[in-house]
Design a protein around this motif. Structure first.
Motif, mmCIF file in Angstrom:
data_model
loop_
_atom_site.group_PDB
_atom_site.id
_atom_site.type_symbol
_atom_site.label_atom_id
_atom_site.label_comp_id
_atom_site.label_asym_id
_atom_site.label_seq_id
_atom_site.Cartn_x
_atom_site.Cartn_y
_atom_site.Cartn_z
ATOM 1 N N UNK A 164 -46.433 -15.589 4.368
ATOM 2 C CA UNK A 164 -45.679 -14.481 5.091
ATOM 3 C C UNK A 164 -45.462 -15.189 6.470
ATOM 4 N N UNK A 165 -44.445 -14.897 6.927
ATOM 5 C CA UNK A 165 -44.059 -15.442 8.148
ATOM 6 C C UNK A 165 -43.780 -14.567 9.191
ATOM 7 N N UNK A 166 -44.400 -14.459 10.324
ATOM 8 C CA UNK A 166 -44.507 -13.326 11.366
ATOM 9 C C UNK A 166 -43.432 -13.906 12.456
ATOM 10 N N UNK A 204 -42.380 -12.613 16.538
ATOM 11 C CA UNK A 204 -42.360 -12.021 17.713
ATOM 12 C C UNK A 204 -41.687 -12.579 18.778
ATOM 13 N N UNK A 205 -40.969 -11.663 19.620
ATOM 14 C CA UNK A 205 -40.316 -12.475 20.849
ATOM 15 C C UNK A 205 -41.239 -13.308 21.724
ATOM 16 N N UNK A 206 -40.615 -14.288 21.956
ATOM 17 C CA UNK A 206 -41.267 -15.158 23.154
ATOM 18 C C UNK A 206 -42.148 -16.204 22.340
ATOM 19 N N UNK A 207 -42.612 -16.392 21.134
ATOM 20 C CA UNK A 207 -43.088 -17.416 20.542
ATOM 21 C C UNK A 207 -42.667 -17.794 19.379
ATOM 22 N N UNK A 208 -43.107 -19.228 18.914
ATOM 23 C CA UNK A 208 -42.508 -19.489 17.655
ATOM 24 C C UNK A 208 -43.058 -18.552 16.432
ATOM 25 N N UNK A 209 -42.064 -18.734 15.364
ATOM 26 C CA UNK A 209 -42.686 -17.965 14.288
ATOM 27 C C UNK A 209 -44.202 -18.512 13.696
ATOM 28 N N UNK A 210 -44.772 -17.709 13.191
ATOM 29 C CA UNK A 210 -46.497 -17.711 12.677
ATOM 30 C C UNK A 210 -46.144 -17.670 11.215
ATOM 31 N N UNK A 211 -46.400 -18.990 10.723
ATOM 32 C CA UNK A 211 -46.345 -18.912 9.314
ATOM 33 C C UNK A 211 -47.675 -19.053 8.568
ATOM 34 N N UNK A 212 -48.017 -18.120 7.616
ATOM 35 C CA UNK A 212 -49.408 -17.875 7.117
ATOM 36 C C UNK A 212 -49.604 -17.926 5.641
#
Length: 300
Positions: free
Chosen positions: A243-245, A247-255
């Motif tokens: 799952x890839x999250x 949010x504005x202002x930060x790089x994508x968070x891949x989990x």
């Protein structure tokens, strides 16, 4: 003289339903025999041939017919409603595991407790495990995907679920009904078919339960996409997924989400989101320090 080989006789295999009814008869009798009249406030009466309560006494205390209960304990093929089985379970003072066993032997779907009821009974050790998994986001979820509890990092990563009312805190409902602007999982569309298939896999273990049927009916009405996927009847076993999250202002968070199922409560599991790379790990840490950053502010 040739010796004749001694061959053990082949015993006939009883049909599964017959074995289940036989086990039901033995189980009910064993539970009845461990309860004395004094335990339930009844006079001991004349001398008893067997220990425990008589069948007619169990029927009287449970508010069911003597003939019906006798047939149930004899393992006859009769139908038993959840309400009647609950009355028998209370009379025989069955614990949660024994009650579940009774329902299975009677081949009757067990009513699923409401999300609010389950939330109040989170074991202390599970709460400790969730908190101990920090800084990894983790949540306790039941078979129907109701989010029962979570740690602080999960709340920072998925505030849209963590801040929802308890009655609406359901991950699959959110997946299929949240507007795109509210859903931080950018690969939701490619995961949709898998999510629906896994949900059907879990649904098949709760066939006939009104709460599940009503939930599916509401979700089909709320989401044409879920209704389309549900109509395909595809079934997928539970498995880890990415799952890839965003949010504005930060790089994508891949989990990578991993399910750790509780052995004593099938379907209920701890879901852990493990960052796939250092950049994602840093993103989760940043959200942990800035919990308001992932809270959406918009109207729709």
């Amino acid at each position: 003289m040739d010796q004749v080989a001694q061959v053990a006789p082949v015993l006939p295999i009883r049909p599964r339903a017959e074995r289940r009814r036989s086990d039901l008869a033995l189980f009910l009798r064993s539970r009845r025999e461990r309860i004395t009249p004094d335990d339930v406030g009844m006079p001991p009466g004349p001398r008893r041939r067997t220990p425990g309560l008589r069948r007619e006494e169990v029927a009287q205390l449970a508010g069911v017919g003597v003939t019906w209960y006798t047939w149930l304990e004899q393992g006859r093929p009769i139908n038993a409603s959840p309400q009647v089985l609950d009355a028998v379970a209370r009379t025989l003072r069955l614990g949660p595991a024994e009650r579940e066993h009774l329902y299975r032997l009677a081949d009757t779907p067990q009513p699923h407790p409401a999300a609010d009821e389950e939330t109040t009974g989170i074991p202390a050790d599970i709460r400790t495990i969730l908190d101990g998994l920090d800084p990894l986001p983790a949540a306790l979820v039941n078979a129907r995907s109701d989010v029962l509890s979570f740690n602080a990092t999960f709340a920072a990563l998925v505030p849209c679920l963590a801040n929802a009312p308890v009655s609406e805190r359901n991950s699959i409902w959110f997946t299929f009904t949240a507007p795109p602007v509210c859903n931080p999982i950018v690969n939701s569309e490619e995961l949709a078919a898998e999510h629906a298939g896994i949900f059907r896999y879990r649904y098949s273990q709760h066939l006939g339960e009104p709460e599940w049927q009503e939930f599916v009916h509401r979700l089909c009405a709320a989401s044409p996409e879920f209704a389309r996927l549900w109509a395909s009847h595809d079934v997928v076993p539970p498995r880890p997924c990415n799952k890839i999250f965003r949010y504005p202002g930060i790089a994508d968070i891949a989990t990578r989400s991993t399910n750790l199922e509780l052995s004593y409560q099938p379907g209920t599991r701890v879901i852990v989101y493990t960052p796939i790379n250092d950049e994602s790990r840093a993103g989760i840490a940043w959200l942990r320090e800035h919990p308001d950053a992932a809270t959406t502010r918009h109207e729709h």
